[in-house]
Design a protein around this motif. Structure first.
Motif, PDB file in Angstrom:
ATOM      1  N   TRP A   1       0.754  -1.028  -0.002  1.00 60.78           N
ATOM      2  CA  TRP A   1      -0.144   0.169   0.240  1.00 60.78           C
ATOM      3  C   TRP A   1       0.656   1.150  -0.098  1.00 60.78           C
ATOM      4  CZ3 TRP A   1      -3.820   2.232  -1.102  1.00 60.78           C
ATOM      5  CH2 TRP A   1      -3.783   3.753  -0.521  1.00 60.78           C
ATOM      6  N   LYS A   2       2.116   1.591   0.661  1.00 56.52           N
ATOM      7  CA  LYS A   2       3.050   2.354   0.812  1.00 56.52           C
ATOM      8  C   LYS A   2       3.606   2.619  -0.590  1.00 56.52           C
ATOM      9  CE  LYS A   2       3.979   2.347   5.789  1.00 56.52           C
ATOM     10  NZ  LYS A   2       4.528   1.513   7.197  1.00 56.52           N
TER      11      LYS A   2
ATOM     12  N   ARG B   1       1.557   4.183  -3.070  1.00 57.51           N
ATOM     13  CA  ARG B   1       0.476   5.309  -2.512  1.00 57.51           C
ATOM     14  C   ARG B   1       2.140   6.281  -3.298  1.00 57.51           C
ATOM     15  NH1 ARG B   1      -0.487   6.196   3.216  1.00 57.51           N
ATOM     16  NH2 ARG B   1       1.290   6.345   3.675  1.00 57.51           N
TER      17      ARG B   1
ATOM     18  N   ARG C   1       1.585   9.704  -5.493  1.00 54.65           N
ATOM     19  CA  ARG C   1       1.829  10.644  -4.937  1.00 54.65           C
ATOM     20  C   ARG C   1       3.259  11.422  -5.955  1.00 54.65           C
ATOM     21  NH1 ARG C   1       5.774  13.567  -1.652  1.00 54.65           N
ATOM     22  NH2 ARG C   1       6.664  11.181  -1.032  1.00 54.65           N
TER      23      ARG C   1
END
Lengths: 506, 178
Positions: free
Chosen positions: B2-3, B6, B10
Motif C-alpha cells: 500500500w505504501k 501510495r 503521490r
C-alpha cells in the motif's frame, strides 16, 4: 629495537627514534631495517593496527625506499625501509590487502616483495616488463598492434568444473574489470578478479603536473569521490606549506564532502533495490539524487564538485540564497528517504534478498582490512571523520553508523543511517557556517610553498606525498577482495544479489 | 505494498518535457521519428568505460532517471555491443582497455555511431597520452561526435547523442569517413 606495546602509542615511537612528518598532523615517521619492517607489520596486525598504504619511491640520491603507512590510533605511523637491492620483506601474511599494493610496487618501481605474487597486476600488455613508470623517464614505444596478454588465473580442476569469464566490458554502465568464475553446476567454487583496466598512469602524472595543479588530477582519481580525494591532496599541500586557512574553508569543504556522500548513498540505495528486482527503488532514489544534484548546481555552480576544493580554499563561495537552497533540499530529501526506508524495511521480497546475503563476518572483515561503509557493516567501526577528525569534524561530532551482521541488509542499513547523519551534518554546517573568506592568499605565491617540495607529508584520507611521489588509496582496494570471499560457496545465479551493497559507485 | 502504491501515486510522473526553444534540443522533439528514419527502430546504446574516473558514468546513469527518462524517447542502453546502434565511450582510453574497446567496436554491427563523452574522451583530458593512456577516443576508434564537459550534464550528453543521429541522417551511413 623494541616495539611500543600499544600500536597506537605515537609517543613511544618518538622515543624509539621516530619523528613527526612535516604538515601531517598525528603522523609519525620512522626509518627501519629489514627485520624491523616485518616485526612492525606483525605487531601492527596483532594490536589492531591497519594498513593504510604501501608504496615505493626513489629519493633524490637515487636510493629506493619502500614505505608502509599504518593507521594506529590515535595516529598514523609511516615506516620507511631504505633498500640496497630490489627486494624487500613482504607483509601479505599479516595484511592481505598488501598483495595488490606490493604487486603495483613491483611494476611501477621495480621493487619486489619476497612473498609477492609474481603475476602482473597493473601491467597487462601495453608496456614491456622491464619498464617501471615511476623509475624510468623515457617511455618505451608502444607496439603497433596492441598485444594480448595471457593472465595466469588460478585453475580449478575436477569433474564438471567449468569457468565463466566476465568482462572487462560489462553489461551495465559500469567500470571495467574481469571476473573469472570457476563453477560446478550453480555452485561457485572460486572467483578471481583481474582489475587494473583503467590504470592510466596517475601516479606518474602527479609528478609531471605542477604541485598547485595536482588537486585537479586527485579529483579525477575517482569521480564519485572527487571532493574526498581533492581535499586530501590539498590538505597535504597546505600542511607542507604550513598554511593558515580561514575557518570558513574547512566548513565549506565538509559541506561538499557530505553532499558527495549523500549523492553516492542515494544512487547506491536505488541501485541496490534495482539489483534485487525492485525497480521502484531505483526510480525513487534516482529522482532524489537528481534533486540533490540540481540543488548543488544552483548553490555551488556544479552538479558534481570536481574542482570545488582548490589549494588554499574552495573554488566558489556559498551565498545565503545558496545555503537556503541546500538546506531546503536536504530537509525534503531526509523526509522522503525516511518514507522510503519504511518501504525497504517492510518489503518482504527485498528482505528476503538482503538478509543473510553476501555475508562478510567481522572476523573476515578485520583480516581483509575492510574499510568504508562495507567495513562498518561488518563491525569495523572506523570512520576517519570520527577517529582522526580534521576541522570542522571535531566540532560536528559525526555519529558512526555500524552494524555487525555483515550482510547486504546491514550495508543497506548503514547507508540509510549515513544518509540521515549526512543530512543532519549538512544542516548543521549550513546553519553555523563561519563568515569570512573562502580562500587563503598564501597559495598565490607558489614559489614559497614549493620550496619545501621534498618534505614528506601524509594526508589522512589516503593521498601521501613522498618526494614528488603521491600515492592514492581507495577503500575498494581492500573491499574488492571481500567480494571474492563472499562469493566462494555461493550460487552463481545469486551473483548479482550477492554483489549488492558493494559497488563503491554505480 | 500500500505504501509503495501510495508513493507512486503521490509522486506521479516527473518526466520533464524536452524543451522546444533550444536549437540543439529542438531535435529532441522530432527524435523518435528521426531515429526511426535512420535506424528503422529504437536507438540502442552500448556504453563502454574505456578508462574514465566514473564521473561521466554517473551522468549517463542520470539519463535513466525519471526526470530525463531517456527510454521514453526511444533510446535504450543494451547489454551487448551486438545489439547496439551507437557506442557511448567515456574516459581517456587506458592502454589496458585498448583491445577491449577495439573488439567492442568491431562487435557492433554496421552502420554504427560513436559518441565520445567528457573532456577525457574528447582530448585525453588531464590524463593525456602516456605509457598507460592512449588519450582521446578517436586515437583508437573513429568518433562521430565528441561531447566535452567534466562531467557533461545529462542534457549535454543527450544533445550529443541527438547530434550523432542527425549527422547520420544528413549523410548516407555507408559513406561516413572511417
Amino acid at each position: 629495537m623494541t616495539w611500543p606495546c600499544n600500536a597506537g602509542s605515537i609517543a613511544a615511537v618518538r622515543q624509539s627514534g621516530g619523528g613527526a612528518i612535516a604538515g601531517a598532523p598525528k603522523t609519525c615517521g620512522l626509518t627501519v631495517v629489514r627485520d624491523e619492517w616485518r616485526q612492525a607489520a606483525e605487531h601492527m596486525a596483532v594490536h589492531g593496527g591497519r594498513l593504510l598504504s604501501l608504496w615505493a619511491s626513489r629519493d633524490d640520491n637515487g636510493d629506493d625506499v619502500v614505505r608502509a603507512a599504518y593507521i594506529a590510533l590515535p595516529g598514523v605511523l609511516v615506516l620507511s625501509l631504505p633498500l640496497t637491492n630490489v627486494d624487500y620483506p613482504g607483509i601479505e601474511q599479516w595484511f592481505p590487502a598488501a598483495n595488490r599494493m606490493q604487486r603495483a610496487v613491483a611494476e611501477l618501481s621495480g621493487l619486489r616483495a619476497t612473498d609477492s605474487d609474481a603475476r602482473p597486476w597493473l601491467r597487462h600488455a601495453a608496456w614491456p616488463g622491464g619498464f617501471h613508470p615511476l623509475i624510468h623517464i623515457n617511455t618505451p614505444p608502444s607496439p603497433a598492434v596492441p598485444a594480448i596478454d595471457d593472465y595466469a588465473f588460478v585453475p580449478v580442476a575436477g569433474d564438471g568444473v567449468h569457468e565463466i569469464p566476465v568482462g572487462p566490458v560489462h553489461a551495465g554502465i559500469i567500470e571495467p574489470g574481469h571476473f573469472r568464475f570457476s563453477v560446478v553446476g550453480e555452485k561457485v567454487l572460486r572467483l578471481e578478479e583481474r582489475l587494473g583496466y583503467v590504470h592510466k598512469g596517475i601516479e606518474r602524472r602527479f609528478g609531471e603536473l605542477p604541485m598547485l595543479g595536482g588537486h585537479r588530477l586527485a579529483a579525477r582519481v575517482s569521480g564519485d569521490s572527487a571532493v574526498a580525494f581533492s581535499w586530501a591532496y590539498c590538505q597535504a599541500l597546505e600542511g607542507m606549506a604550513a598554511a593558515n586557512l580561514p575557518p570558513r574553508v574547512a566548513w565549506l569543504r565538509a559541506l561538499a564532502l557530505e553532499l558527495e556522500r549523500l549523492a553516492n548513498h542515494l544512487g547506491d540505495l536505488g541501485a541496490i533495490g534495482n539489483d534485487a528486482g525492485f525497480a521502484f527503488g531505483l526510480a525513487q532514489f534516482s529522482r532524489l539524487k537528481e534533486q540533490l544534484l540540481r540543488a548543488s548546481e544552483r548553490a555551488l555552480g556544479q552538479r558534481y564538485l570536481m574542482d570545488f576544493v582548490v589549494p588554499g580554499g574552495t573554488r566558489a563561495d556559498l551565498s545565503s540564497a545558496g545555503a537556503l537552497t541546500l538546506f531546503e533540499a536536504t530537509e525534503s530529501i531526509a523526509a522522503e528517504v525516511d518514507a522510503l526506508r519504511t518501504i525497504y524495511d517492510e518489503h518482504a521480497g527485498l528482505r528476503d534478498r538482503f538478509v543473510g546475503a553476501g555475508v562478510v563476518t567481522p572476523a573476515l572483515a578485520a583480516r581483509l582490512g575492510l574499510t568504508g561503509l562495507a567495513g562498518r557493516a561488518s563491525g569495523q567501526a572506523f570512520d576517519l571523520r570520527c577517529d582522526l577528525p580534521c576541522d570542522p569534524y571535531g566540532n560536528l561530532a559525526p555519529t558512526k553508523a555500524v552494524r555487525a551482521e555483515g550482510d547486504v541488509a546491514a550495508r543497506v542499513a548503514v547507508r540509510f543511517d549515513e544518509v540521515a547523519e549526512s543530512t543532519r551534518l549538512m544542516q548543521r554546517i549550513l546553519s553555523q557556517l563561519p563568515a569570512g573568506l573562502h580562500q587563503a592568499a598564501i597559495f598565490h605565491s607558489p614559489r614559497r610553498c614549493l620550496g619545501r617540495r621534498n618534505d614528506r607529508g601524509m594526508a589522512r584520507t589516503g593521498i601521501s606525498c613522498a618526494g614528488s611521489r603521491r600515492r592514492r588509496r581507495h577503500p575498494s582496494m581492500s573491499s574488492a577482495r571481500s567480494v571474492v570471499a563472499q562469493l566462494a560457496g555461493d550460487r552463481a545465479r545469486h551473483h548479482r544479489q550477492h554483489r549488492t551493497g558493494f559497488p563503491a559507485h554505480q | 505494498m500500500w505504501k509503495t502504491l501510495r508513493q507512486i501515486g503521490r509522486i506521479g510522473i516527473v518526466t520533464e518535457p524536452p524543451p522546444t526553444s533550444d536549437d540543439t534540443l529542438r531535435i529532441a522533439g522530432a527524435l523518435q521519428s528521426r531515429i526511426l528514419d535512420v535506424l528503422g527502430r529504437a536507438l540502442c546504446i552500448r556504453a563502454v568505460d574505456a578508462g574514465s574516473c566514473n564521473g561521466c558514468e554517473l551522468e549517463i546513469h542520470a539519463l535513466n532517471n525519471p526526470l530525463y527518462n531517456i527510454e521514453s524517447l526511444g533510446i535504450r542502453f543494451v547489454a551487448s555491443p551486438r545489439h547496439a546502434d551507437l557506442l557511448l565511450i567515456t574516459g581517456p582510453v587506458a592502454k589496458n582497455m585498448e583491445v577491449a574497446l577495439r573488439r567492442t567496436y568491431d562487435a557492433a554491427p554496421d552502420p554504427k555511431l560513436v559518441v565520445a563523452i567528457g573532456d577525457c574522451g574528447c582530448t585525453g583530458g588531464i590524463f593525456g597520452e602516456s605509457y598507460a593512456s592512449c588519450g582521446r577516443v578517436s586515437n583508437v576508434i573513429p568518433v562521430d561526435v565528441a561531447v566535452p564537459g567534466c562531467p557533461p550534464s545529462p542534457h549535454q550528453i543527450l544533445s550529443g547523442i541527438l547530434t550523432a543521429i542527425s549527422k547520420a541522417n544528413l549523410r548516407p551511413l555507408a559513406l561516413r569517413e572511417r
